[in-house]
Write a protein that holds these residues in place. Structure first.
Motif, PDB file in Angstrom:
ATOM      1  N   GLY A   1       8.140  -4.537 -18.069  1.00 33.47           N
ATOM      2  CA  GLY A   1       7.234  -4.922 -16.989  1.00 33.47           C
ATOM      3  C   GLY A   1       7.304  -3.974 -15.807  1.00 33.47           C
ATOM      4  O   GLY A   1       6.273  -3.607 -15.234  1.00 33.47           O
TER       5      GLY A   1
ATOM      6  N   LYS B   1       2.551  -8.898  -9.505  1.00 36.22           N
ATOM      7  CA  LYS B   1       3.414  -8.988 -10.677  1.00 36.22           C
ATOM      8  C   LYS B   1       4.594  -8.022 -10.568  1.00 36.22           C
ATOM      9  O   LYS B   1       5.723  -8.383 -10.884  1.00 36.22           O
ATOM     10  CB  LYS B   1       2.600  -8.703 -11.950  1.00 36.22           C
TER      11      LYS B   1
ATOM     12  N   TYR C   1       3.917  -2.000 -14.780  1.00 38.13           N
ATOM     13  CA  TYR C   1       3.224  -2.301 -13.533  1.00 38.13           C
ATOM     14  C   TYR C   1       3.507  -1.302 -12.413  1.00 38.13           C
ATOM     15  O   TYR C   1       2.960  -1.435 -11.320  1.00 38.13           O
ATOM     16  CB  TYR C   1       3.558  -3.723 -13.056  1.00 38.13           C
TER      17      TYR C   1
ATOM     18  N   GLU D   1       7.084  -9.399  -8.123  1.00 37.43           N
ATOM     19  CA  GLU D   1       7.804 -10.527  -8.703  1.00 37.43           C
ATOM     20  C   GLU D   1       8.969 -10.017  -9.577  1.00 37.43           C
ATOM     21  O   GLU D   1      10.066 -10.573  -9.530  1.00 37.43           O
ATOM     22  CB  GLU D   1       6.864 -11.389  -9.544  1.00 37.43           C
TER      23      GLU D   1
END
Length: 111
Positions: free
Chosen positions: A88, A101, A92, A104
């Motif tokens: 992730g 996102k 991102y 986070e």
């Protein structure tokens, strides 16, 4: 050598860089020691470094965090132990537009 995702946060907590690197826990410790030594020779007030400089290594979780101020820190996250998180972060990461996102995921690192 092990694959880590390296996340560098700047002096105001902004994300400066995210990259996949091949390193080891020992080399990360050496990097921290070298930077500490360089800063120690430049600072008149060693008490500042003694208060804010730290390194935290959790081999079980596959995470390393080190920093030299309240906001400025570098994280290393072991890819094999944290595939979803690392995937992730790399997916991102976009220097021009960091979305919710991404932040986070950064928050999961304890920033």
């Amino acid at each position: 050598m092990t694959n880590f995702v390296k996340v560098e946060l700047g002096c105001r907590g902004e994300v400066e860089n995210v990259e996949l690197v091949e390193t080891s826990y020992k080399l990360i410790e050496d990097e921290y020691d070298d930077k500490y030594g360089d800063l120690e020779s430049d600072f008149d007030n060693i008490e500042y470094l003694e208060e804010f400089a730290s390194i935290d290594i959790d081999k079980e979780k596959g995470e390393v965090q080190y920093g030299f101020s309240e906001d400025d820190c570098t994280f290393y996250v072991e890819f094999e132990k944290n595939k979803d998180l690392c995937g992730g972060l790399l997916k991102y990461w976009n220097e021009e537009d960091l979305g919710v996102k991404f932040y986070e995921l950064i928050g999961n690192l304890g920033c």
